[in-house]
Enzyme design. Structure first.
Site, mmCIF file in Angstrom:
data_model
loop_
_atom_site.group_PDB
_atom_site.id
_atom_site.type_symbol
_atom_site.label_atom_id
_atom_site.label_comp_id
_atom_site.label_asym_id
_atom_site.label_seq_id
_atom_site.Cartn_x
_atom_site.Cartn_y
_atom_site.Cartn_z
ATOM 1 N N SER A 149 0.818 -1.211 0.000
ATOM 2 C CA SER A 149 0.000 0.000 0.000
ATOM 3 C C SER A 149 0.856 1.268 0.000
ATOM 4 O O SER A 149 2.022 1.260 0.410
ATOM 5 C CB SER A 149 -0.910 0.012 1.231
HETATM 6 N N1 SAM Z 1 -0.263 -5.088 4.174
HETATM 7 C C1 SAM Z 1 0.429 -5.392 2.945
HETATM 8 C C2 SAM Z 1 1.802 -4.798 2.905
HETATM 9 O O1 SAM Z 1 2.200 -4.113 3.832
HETATM 10 O O2 SAM Z 1 2.491 -5.069 1.912
HETATM 11 C C3 SAM Z 1 -0.347 -5.036 1.724
HETATM 12 C C4 SAM Z 1 -1.491 -5.948 1.531
HETATM 13 S S1 SAM Z 1 -2.205 -6.078 -0.064
HETATM 14 C C5 SAM Z 1 -2.917 -4.495 -0.334
HETATM 15 C C6 SAM Z 1 -3.581 -7.146 0.395
HETATM 16 C C7 SAM Z 1 -3.162 -8.551 0.745
HETATM 17 O O3 SAM Z 1 -4.285 -9.233 1.298
HETATM 18 C C8 SAM Z 1 -2.707 -9.371 -0.446
HETATM 19 O O4 SAM Z 1 -1.409 -9.854 -0.235
HETATM 20 C C9 SAM Z 1 -3.735 -10.500 -0.525
HETATM 21 O O5 SAM Z 1 -3.190 -11.729 -0.974
HETATM 22 C C10 SAM Z 1 -4.178 -10.586 0.915
HETATM 23 N N2 SAM Z 1 -5.493 -11.235 1.141
HETATM 24 C C11 SAM Z 1 -6.641 -11.080 0.439
HETATM 25 N N3 SAM Z 1 -7.629 -11.819 0.973
HETATM 26 C C12 SAM Z 1 -7.072 -12.451 2.055
HETATM 27 C C13 SAM Z 1 -7.596 -13.344 3.035
HETATM 28 N N4 SAM Z 1 -8.864 -13.753 3.029
HETATM 29 N N5 SAM Z 1 -6.760 -13.788 4.004
HETATM 30 C C14 SAM Z 1 -5.464 -13.391 4.032
HETATM 31 N N6 SAM Z 1 -4.923 -12.538 3.129
HETATM 32 C C15 SAM Z 1 -5.715 -12.070 2.159
#
Ligand code: SAM
Length: 213
Positions: A66
């Site tokens: 993000s």
């Molecule tokens: N917080 C992260 C960082 O600092 O890099 C950025 C996160 S990215 C915007 C969103 C993440 O949520 C992705 O890596 C995606 O694979 C994960 N995601 C989506 N649905 C999910 C779920 N149900 N459980 C765990 N992770 C999930």
């Protein structure tokens, strides 16, 4: 420190001044954490030169790290004092988890893509973050094993605040989550008061979707 690290450090300080302090990020411990954590280490090599720009970046598996401002804003809304156990849904690169680790006692973070979780774990270990635990799985169900949490942050967009996450909040605990569909979401904070929850809305945001239950 080599020349490249010195350049990244200068860019990081500029990011804090221009993207955070000039907006509405005020919390001194948070500003210090954002000045300390080497964001470039969480960005894939091909995008590393862009690590401190004012936007999100690709991290593989169709996912993103993000924008620095959004990381800071969501963290500021969690109101961390230092003694919390925090749950993050959506580890991605591990960058947000590192910021949380600077500000709370213990961090559990869960990611559904095993390869992203592995890479994040290796980066966090290399940087010496011993208070972060990376798990692989569906975070929409939370992580009941370590509940309750004083703070929960969801870094992917959900159609509504998942009931399992609200249940895993401690008394007075805060859940920060983008709520909405693929065309845009609102950043919401839910605060537990006994059996009830106070809900607040902040700014419009654009996140990748939360998959799962
Ligand atoms: N917080 C992260 C960082 O600092 O890099 C950025 C996160 S990215 C915007 C969103 C993440 O949520 C992705 O890596 C995606 O694979 C994960 N995601 C989506 N649905 C999910 C779920 N149900 N459980 C765990 N992770 C999930």
């Amino acid at each position: 420190m080599n020349d490249e690290e010195a350049v990244f450090e200068r860019e990081r300080h500029r990011m804090v001044e221009e993207q955070l302090r000039r907006r509405d990020i005020r919390e001194p411990r948070l500003l210090k954490a954002m000045s300390t954590v080497p964001r470039h280490r969480f960005v894939p090599p091909e995008h590393r030169h862009l690590a401190y720009v004012d936007g999100p970046l690709p991290i593989g598996a169709g996912q993103t790290i993000s924008q620095p401002y959004i990381v800071a804003l969501m963290t500021q809304l969690l109101l961390l004092k230092g003694d919390e156990k925090v749950l993050e849904i959506g580890t991605g690169s591990g960058y947000q988890a590192a910021i949380l680790a600077e500000l709370a006692r213990e961090v559990h973070t869960i990611e559904r893509h095993a390869e992203l979780a592995e890479r994040a774990k290796a980066t966090l270990q290399a940087l010496g973050y011993l208070n972060v635990h990376v798990h692989v799985g569906d975070g929409s169900l939370g992580l009941a094993e370590f509940a309750p949490y004083q703070a929960i942050i969801v870094t992917a967009a959900a159609p509504k605040a998942p009931a399992a996450l609200l249940e895993q909040l401690d008394e007075g605990g805060r859940l920060v989550i983008p709520v909405g569909g693929q065309w845009g979401q609102m950043l919401e904070r839910w605060t537990r008061c006994g059996a009830k929850y106070e809900q607040e809305e902040f700014v419009p945001v654009a996140f990748v979707p939360l998959r799962g239950e």
